[in-house]
Each structure stands twice: as C-alpha cells, then as structure tokens.
Design an enzyme around this catalytic site. Structure first.
Site, PDB file in Angstrom:
ATOM      1  CG  ASP A 177      -2.289  -0.767   1.179  1.00  0.00           C
ATOM      2  OD1 ASP A 177      -2.299  -1.002   0.069  1.00  0.00           O
ATOM      3  OD2 ASP A 177      -2.859  -0.962   2.092  1.00  0.00           O
TER       4      ASP A 177
ATOM      5  CE  LYS B 147      -6.462   4.409  -7.967  1.00  0.00           C
ATOM      6  NZ  LYS B 147      -7.443   4.733  -8.903  1.00  0.00           N
TER       7      LYS B 147
ATOM      8  CG  MET C  43      -8.536   7.684   7.159  1.00  0.00           C
ATOM      9  SD  MET C  43      -9.504   6.281   6.673  1.00  0.00           S
ATOM     10  CE  MET C  43     -10.064   5.618   8.170  1.00  0.00           C
TER      11      MET C  43
HETATM   12  N1  SAH Z   1      -4.139   0.473   8.985  1.00  0.00           N
HETATM   13  C1  SAH Z   1      -3.570   1.684   9.222  1.00  0.00           C
HETATM   14  C2  SAH Z   1      -4.596   2.837   9.058  1.00  0.00           C
HETATM   15  C3  SAH Z   1      -5.160   2.915   7.629  1.00  0.00           C
HETATM   16  S1  SAH Z   1      -6.150   4.389   7.432  1.00  0.00           S
HETATM   17  C4  SAH Z   1      -3.170   1.761  10.735  1.00  0.00           C
HETATM   18  O1  SAH Z   1      -3.463   0.874  11.415  1.00  0.00           O
HETATM   19  O2  SAH Z   1      -2.511   2.680  10.928  1.00  0.00           O
HETATM   20  C5  SAH Z   1      -5.163   5.602   6.986  1.00  0.00           C
HETATM   21  C6  SAH Z   1      -5.134   6.606   7.824  1.00  0.00           C
HETATM   22  O3  SAH Z   1      -4.030   6.124   8.921  1.00  0.00           O
HETATM   23  C7  SAH Z   1      -4.501   7.860   7.415  1.00  0.00           C
HETATM   24  O4  SAH Z   1      -5.336   8.837   6.818  1.00  0.00           O
HETATM   25  C8  SAH Z   1      -3.916   8.420   8.789  1.00  0.00           C
HETATM   26  O5  SAH Z   1      -4.986   8.945   9.519  1.00  0.00           O
HETATM   27  C9  SAH Z   1      -3.339   7.271   9.370  1.00  0.00           C
HETATM   28  N2  SAH Z   1      -2.029   6.997   9.315  1.00  0.00           N
HETATM   29  C10 SAH Z   1      -1.484   5.958   8.790  1.00  0.00           C
HETATM   30  N3  SAH Z   1      -0.104   5.972   8.688  1.00  0.00           N
HETATM   31  C11 SAH Z   1       0.285   7.259   9.483  1.00  0.00           C
HETATM   32  C12 SAH Z   1       1.576   8.028   9.722  1.00  0.00           C
HETATM   33  N4  SAH Z   1       2.669   7.542   9.398  1.00  0.00           N
HETATM   34  N5  SAH Z   1       1.262   9.103  10.137  1.00  0.00           N
HETATM   35  C13 SAH Z   1       0.043   9.562  10.676  1.00  0.00           C
HETATM   36  N6  SAH Z   1      -1.107   9.189  10.290  1.00  0.00           N
HETATM   37  C14 SAH Z   1      -1.145   7.820   9.440  1.00  0.00           C
END
Ligand code: SAH
Length: 507
Positions: free
Chosen positions: A36, A58, A173
């Site tokens: 991803d 994406k 998000m």
């Molecule tokens: N499965 C992922 C979340 C995916 S949803 C997890 O467990 O972290 C995508 C959201 O995750 C983004 O919009 C943001 O809010 C958050 N996110 C993922 N990686 C991030 C990062 N390095 N820093 C800040 N927010 C992050």
C-alpha cells in the site's frame, strides 16, 4: 500444485524498524508482495529480489472498485500457488480493510494468516511523546474514523459517549474533516480547551506535529497548510508532549546528512547519526574490490612466520587480509610470533573478531601515530608486513624503512569508483535540502571529484557543511576546493559524529 497462502502483514506506521519479526519472516519468503501507499517501501528490501512487487496503494481514498480488484488479485495469486504478502500500513485490522480482504480469502477457500502491526495511533503517540493512557489523566482510549458519516444522513458514532465517556480520542483519516469533528466534540460536551495534537507522517524523519485545542486546531491547521496523512489525538495527555517529546528534538532531528563510505562500511556510522535524529543518505563514493593480482600478498603470507610485525591501518585491510588467509586454507596460527599493530580502536575491534588481540594501538590513531610508536619501540632490522589499499600514502613504509626496518607492503584491496552515485542523494543535493556531507577517508573525497567536476561540486555543496574525519581527509577536501567545516580532534567515527552534533547545536 502447492497451495498458496496470503499473509496480511502490518507494516507499521512508517519507521521501517517498526515491523514485527514475524512480518519480516513472511516478507523473506514472499513470491508476491502487494503493498500500500502507507507501507514504507524500504520494507520491500526484505523480500527476495525475484519476488513480484505490486503497488496497490492509491493516494487519498480508495474506491470500492479498487478494493474488489485487490481482493481478486489476492485470491488469484494464492490460487496460482504463490506465497503472497499483503503488506498494509499500520495494522491490517485497524481501518485497513483487512477484514474485507480476509472475508474474500475465506469465501474463496484460500488459507491466510494475519500478522499485526503497530497502528498509526500507537506509533504517532509514541514518537510524538504523548502517552495514549496515563493514570493521572485517562483510563480509556478510542480509535475513530474521521470520515465517518461523510455522505451519510446519520452518524453511527455516538458523539456524546465519545466526548464525555472516553479519555483519549484518536481520529484516523480526519484532516479534511477536522473542523467538523472538533466542533462535534465540543457540541457533544467536551471542553473547547481540550488539548489536541495532529501528527503527520508519524515515526518518519518527516514527522510533523501541530498542537492546539478543540477550539483552535482547525484554524491552526489551515494556516499551516497541514495535510494528510495524519492522525488527530484529543485529550489531556497531549499536554505531556512538552515534557516527553524525544523524537523530533534530538540533536540532529531534521538534518539530512550524506555518508560517502563504501556501502558495506557505512552501517555503523549511519546508525550513529540516525540515533541522533539525522536522516542519513548513503551515497558511497568508493567500492572496495580485490587487487588485480594476489601474487604479492600471497607470497608475503607464505612467509608470515618470518615477520615481526603485521601493521593494519583500517578494518578493510583487516578483512581483506584475513579473508585471503582463509582463502589460502590458512588461519591465524600462521601468524606465529608475528605481532599485530592496529591504527585505532575500530581496526583493533576488527582484528579481535579473528581472535587476535592487537599488541599495539597508538594513542594517535593515524599513520603518524604508528610511526611515532615504532620510533620509541625501535624497529631496526625487523620485518614488517603492511597490507594496504592501492595508492595508499607511503608514509608508513617510508618512515619505517628510514628507521631500518624491512617493510613489504602488498596491495590487499583496491578502492574503485562505484558504477553510479546514489540518485536520491544527488537529487537531495540538487534540491538544496542536504545539511552536511561526510568524508571518512581521502578516497571518499577524491572519488567524488572524479565523477563531478569541481565547479559543479562546489555549487552543489553550497550551504552544505563539510565534515571530515581528520587532517589527511581534510587536505584532500581542500585540494578539490572544498572548505572543511567540521573536523574532530580524534580521528574516529564517534568523534566525527559528536563534532557534527556540536556543529549543528551552535549552527
Ligand atoms: N491500517 C492503518 C490505518 C489506515 S487508514 C493503521 O493501522 O495505521 C489511513 C489513515 O491512517 C491515515 O489517513 C492517517 O490518519 C493514518 N496514518 C497512517 N499512517 C500514518 C502516519 N505515518 N502518520 C500519521 N497518520 C497515519
């Protein structure tokens, strides 16, 4: 055909060190990796070279259509008998649609396993210095999607319960919907003065943190142009950051430093800089290879018992010398009574890995230091073996000969230009976002000047601090027109690291 399997692996939030051991094991066995946008691409280096790599991410929201496409691909590859790694940012089961992917696999009868990962909320909280729970402030934490309710008539989030019943609330998000969600928290009873932190690109060198309150964070984010991907942490615990932040206030945080050592030599130095917060760009300007001929070294090894001293002036010389000894079917016993001199502590450590304790390490870790020690010890009439890199300074053989020693100095390895310079580092230099370039031997400097013409180099390094390990390297820098800004008093990598730290503390 062997049946395939899908491993849904949590890649962690960004820092490539935050994947689990199990996740790495899976990647090492991968035949197909489907990854991803939010999974750090560096993690793909764990996968075999010939594994198929498919980018499924994406930027921005993913559509259902794309998700169905991914589900189909997972099933198809697994049914073709492949070991498939589905590498997902953070944790696969936290807002990662991992549940839907597993459902698709289960209904197609494809075996799968789920490897958890450090989810963004947990990673961001740790690297921003914000404990998600704390006995004095909160006993509960909720992970909530900031997109919820978008385009729907009613919200399935119980805002009243969230606002008044939960201590720390983390939105995923939620940047584009920040204003609306902060207002909903206030409207549902949370104090407008509740502290809030936004953490973007958490756990990476580009991490950004913005703090405020429920009342003003949306304005602050707008003014700062704060963009996704970021998480929003709401709760009293945010105030602890002032005292507990550790990641983004390290001495070299936000500094980009180029390391020009050979790639198999850079590791230690790069990690010393990285633990101080620097973003390290490895751009090897040298590559170490075998000599054109082993004849000279082999004939010296043949008479090893006749030597009184073996002098080694770098860990590379140590490695090439002992590897050659091994290749000839010999081991360290061939040294007999021959004493061993190491130029400094790093070289001494390298020698000790072969089970030999050096007899002499000068207090001045340079060729000059070795010469000075031998002039005290007296070396007249002694046989000295000095395996070295091609085109090395001839100070040691020359001075020891002047003292009456018999010196043989075979070439043990050559130092050549790598096929190409690291494009990422060159790009960073062109973009003028490099703070420091480091040179740890004359050849790292001279090779760079062979590939880049002097004017271009001078221009590229404008505003970049030049750090050199010692006087000989600094001399080479000046020869090619570079001004040295950083040079430690002791010629070691740790002293150089400290000198860089000191330079930027006052810069
Ligand atoms: N499965 C992922 C979340 C995916 S949803 C997890 O467990 O972290 C995508 C959201 O995750 C983004 O919009 C943001 O809010 C958050 N996110 C993922 N990686 C991030 C990062 N390095 N820093 C800040 N927010 C992050």
């Amino acid at each position: 055909m062997p049946s395939g399997i899908v491993y849904l692996v949590g890649a962690g939030p960004g820092d490539p060190g935050l994947i689990t051991l199990r996740g790495v094991e899976c990647l090492q066995r991968a035949q197909v990796v489907i990854y991803d946008y939010l999974a750090n691409e560096q993690l793909l280096n764990h996968a075999p070279q010939d594994a198929e790599r498919i980018y499924a991410g994406k930027i921005g929201g993913r559509h259902n259509q794309d998700q169905e496409e991914i589900n189909r691909l997972l099933v198809e590859k697994a049914l073709a008998g492949k070991i498939v790694i589905r590498l997902k940012g953070g944790d696969p089961f936290v807002f990662g649609r991992g549940g839907e992917e597993c459902e698709a696999l289960a209904s197609a009868g494809v075996p799968f396993e789920v490897v958890p990962g450090v989810t963004a909320a947990v990673g961001a909280a740790a690297y921003a210095g914000i404990p998600l729970t704390h006995r004095d402030y909160t006993a509960s934490v909720a992970f909530v999607t900031g997109q919820e309710g978008k385009g729907k008539d009613s919200s399935t989030v119980d805002w009243e319960c969230l606002s008044s019943g939960i201590g720390t609330v983390v939105f995923y998000m939620g940047i584009t919907t920040l204003r609306r969600n902060m207002q909903r928290m206030i409207d549902s009873g949370r104090s407008a003065q509740t502290p809030v932190a936004l953490v973007r690109w958490a756990t990476t060198p580009g991490q950004q943190v913005l703090t405020g309150t429920l009342a003003d964070i949306a304005d602050k984010a707008e003014t700062a142009g704060f963009k996704p991907p970021a998480i929003t942490i709401v709760g009293e615990v945010v105030n602890l950051r002032d005292q507990l932040r550790w990641f983004d206030n390290r001495p070299l945080s936000n500094r980009r430093i180029i390391v020009t050592r050979a790639s198999d030599q850079a590791g230690d130095f790069s990690s010393m800089l990285a633990v101080r917060g620097a973003t390290v760009l490895e751009c090897p300007t040298i590559k170490l290879v075998e000599p054109y001929s082993w004849l000279e070294l082999d004939s010296a090894i043949d008479k090893l018992m006749d030597y009184d001293w073996l002098v080694l002036t770098s860990s590379n010389a140590v490695r090439f010398f002992f590897e050659r000894l091994g290749a000839l079917g010999l081991d360290t016993r061939s040294l007999g009574k021959c004493k061993v001199c190491a130029v400094g502590p790093k070289t001494a450590d390298a020698i000790m890995t072969y089970g030999i304790r050096p007899d002499l390490v000068p207090s001045d870790y340079r060729a000059e230091g070795i010469v000075a020690e031998f002039s005290h010890l007296g070396i007249s009439g002694k046989n000295v073996l000095f395996p070295h890199v091609d085109r090395a300074r001839d100070l040691i053989p020359q001075k020891l000969k002047e003292m009456g020693a018999h010196v043989s100095s075979p070439v043990a390895y050559r130092n050549v230009l790598p096929e190409r310079l690291c494009p990422e580092a060159i790009f960073a230099l062109e973009k003028r976002c490099v703070d420091c370039i480091t040179f740890t031997s004359s050849s790292t400097v001279l090779n760079l000047s062979k590939v880049l013409d002097a004017d271009l180099l001078a221009d590229m390094l404008k505003g970049v601090a030049v750090a050199s390990i010692g006087p000989a390297t600094s001399r080479s820098c000046r020869e090619i027109g570079l001004k040295v800004d950083i040079e430690p008093a002791e010629y070691t990598l740790s002293a150089l690291t400290e000198a860089i730290e000191k330079h930027f503390a006052t810069a």
